[in-house]
Design an enzyme around this catalytic site. Structure first.
Site, short mmCIF file in Angstrom:
data_model
loop_
_atom_site.label_atom_id
_atom_site.label_comp_id
_atom_site.label_asym_id
_atom_site.label_seq_id
_atom_site.Cartn_x
_atom_site.Cartn_y
_atom_site.Cartn_z
N GLY A 61 35.51 6.75 -23.59
CA GLY A 61 35.40 5.88 -22.43
C GLY A 61 36.62 5.98 -21.54
O GLY A 61 37.31 7.00 -21.53
N GLU A 100 38.77 9.56 -26.74
CA GLU A 100 38.27 10.54 -25.79
C GLU A 100 38.20 9.85 -24.43
O GLU A 100 37.26 9.11 -24.14
CB GLU A 100 36.90 11.06 -26.22
CG GLU A 100 36.92 11.88 -27.49
CD GLU A 100 37.73 13.14 -27.37
OE1 GLU A 100 37.84 13.68 -26.25
OE2 GLU A 100 38.26 13.61 -28.39
N CYS A 113 33.43 13.00 -17.73
CA CYS A 113 34.88 12.86 -17.93
C CYS A 113 35.64 14.15 -17.62
O CYS A 113 36.84 14.11 -17.33
CB CYS A 113 35.17 12.40 -19.35
SG CYS A 113 34.54 13.51 -20.63
#
Length: 494
Positions: free
Chosen positions: A187, A209, A243
């Site tokens: 997140g 992560e 991401c």
């Protein structure tokens, strides 16, 4: 939601029975995940469409990426579980030295909403492959998928050892009050700091992560049309909610115009002139994320070179390129996590590198150049979770490469065997026999100069000067050890 304390206690009790340790149990759970994916594929695709307007192509990619990693884990699990033998010094020549791969115990996995299948199930089945019990926390934003997982997981996996909890920040906060043996979080950085703080109370090992502003540098010495295709592809997958999506581009002023023209052609080709009606283009996750991105656009109206179209009713933001952006501008202050791409003109690659190294270390970095020296500069003078040259995002699909950040972009890495290793404690094991005790007297008190010389001769290491010298030193040491052992055996027999 059931009481967190009771859920965690139940998982700990299940783990202590030892049922998760055998290969057969682990294999059974992996087969359950495979059936879950195969038997509910169409339902998963529908839910991804409902939550994120995710195109079927991207949904298939997410499911298949997860499935392929799962198959690889199943094919190799028995080998991965084996103790790993290590090299030994001469004094331990007769001993067994190996690394035992132990499950940690109860693992909390906090998934995310942008890729709710891949980024939730991949760490989960890695933890199960390693023999852990799992508490899976899904995201409220991808509500359809979260409900689907909540209903499906108990049908396919061991209900005593795998639990699912849905919810938002409140539920995450409650879960983090409990004690776990490992925590895996995917997140944003702000919640990542909360997770790390909670883990620090018990010194719980973690993987974070996270994300960040992933830079792109486009050199004048490259094919701008190809670069535009690959950058826009990486930027618009999942409407930029990835991401590792390219976050901003740096290039020299003289090629900015040509790059923008190439990007216009690319966006028109990808979405046939109208992304809002394209089946290949997604939407932002919810109204809050839409408003955040729209606010950045509203403050950057003078910089819009392509796009800038929004539709609040659908949480739609068109593929947008901003020109002549400065490092201090609003679009450069936080991770975009949307389909808006700022272009920042710089004088050369050295200025780009200076900006990167003075900021937080990104999760990914992308360089477009055919110049060997330029590529080497970025490779040797910067730090990031991943580096891709002349493309974007594809490193995440190579399961033999570690996927993870560094510093502000994350802690730890996974994918493929690395996921299994992430959820294993590597226990150092040395096994000896209770024989030839007389040979051990050299290490026992009283300590003498003679004993010191013997130990130094047996344990001293030297630099490898050449193969010939290495062999020579080895033979000399073997001869010395043999002489010592022979003498001690004679004394022992007498």
């Amino acid at each position: 939601m059931a009481n967190c304390t009771e859920i965690v206690k139940g998982l700990k009790d299940a783990f202590r029975t030892g049922k998760t340790v055998p290969y057969e149990w682990r294999r059974q759970q992996l087969e359950g995940v495979l059936k879950l994916l195969d038997e509910n594929k169409e339902e998963i695709i529908k839910s991804l469409k409902k939550d994120l307007h995710k195109p079927p192509f991207e949904a298939f990619f997410e499911i298949d990426q997860c499935r392929n990693d799962l198959i690889d884990t199943m094919n190799n699990l028995k080998e991965w579980m084996k103790p790993h033998k290590v090299q030994k010094p001469l004094v331990n020549l007769m001993d067994k030295a190996f690394i035992q791969k132990q499950p940690y115990g109860v693992v909390l996995i906090i998934g995310t909403w942008n890729f709710p299948i891949m980024l939730t199930l991949m760490p989960m089945f890695g933890a199960l492959a390693a023999g852990n019990c799992v508490l899976l926390k899904t995201s409220r934003i991808s509500w359809s998928i979260s409900k689907l997982l909540e209903n499906m997981v108990p049908k396919y996996l061991d209900n005593e050892c795998v639990k699912v909890v849905n919810g938002g920040t409140g539920e995450t906060t409650d879960l983090l009050k409990e004690r776990y043996d490992y925590i895996f979080y995917t997140g944003n950085t702000s919640i990542g700091k909360m997770v790390m703080k909670a883990a620090s109370q018990y010194l719980t090992p973690i993987t974070l992560e996270l994300g960040g502003k992933n830079p792109v540098y486009v050199d004048r010495n490259c094919d701008l049309r190809a670069a535009a295709n690959r950058i826009i592809w990486g930027k618009t997958i999942n409407a930029g909610q990835t991401c590792i999506a390219p976050d901003y581009v740096m290039c020299t002023k003289d090629i900015q115009g040509d790059l923008i023209e190439s990007m216009k052609i690319t966006i028109n080709d990808f979405y046939k002139g109208d992304p809002s009606s394209s089946d290949s283009y997604g939407r932002l996750g919810n109204e809050r994320h839409f408003q955040r991105v729209k606010q950045i656009l509203d403050s950057s109206k003078d910089n819009i070179a392509i796009g800038g179209i929004t539709n609040e009713k659908e949480n739609f933001v068109s593929p947008t390129v901003l020109k002549d952006v400065k490092f201090k501008d609003p679009s450069m202050q936080e991770e975009m996590f949307g389909p808006v791409l700022p272009i920042v003109p710089v004088n050369n690659e050295d200025e780009a590198i200076e900006y990167i190294v003075n900021g937080e270390k990104p999760l990914a970095m992308y360089i477009f150049s055919n110049d060997k020296k330029v590529k080497e500069k970025f490779r040797n003078c910067t730090s990031s979770g991943g580096l891709v040259i002349n493309d974007t995002m594809l490193h995440a699909g190579v399961m033999t490469l570690p996927f993870g950040g560094v510093g502000n972009s994350g802690v730890g890495a996974y994918h493929g065997k690395l996921t299994f290793d992430t959820f294993c404690h590597k226990r150092a094991c040395l096994e000896r026999e209770l024989v030839l005790e007389g040979l051990q007297s050299v290490r026992y008190p009283p300590y003498t100069q003679k004993k010191i010389r013997i130990i130094q001769m047996v344990t001293k290491k030297t630099l490898h000067k050449s193969s010939f010298m290495t062999i020579t030193y080895f033979l000399v040491i073997v001869m010395i050890v043999a002489a010592i052992v022979s003498k001690m055996l004679i004394l022992f027999i007498e």
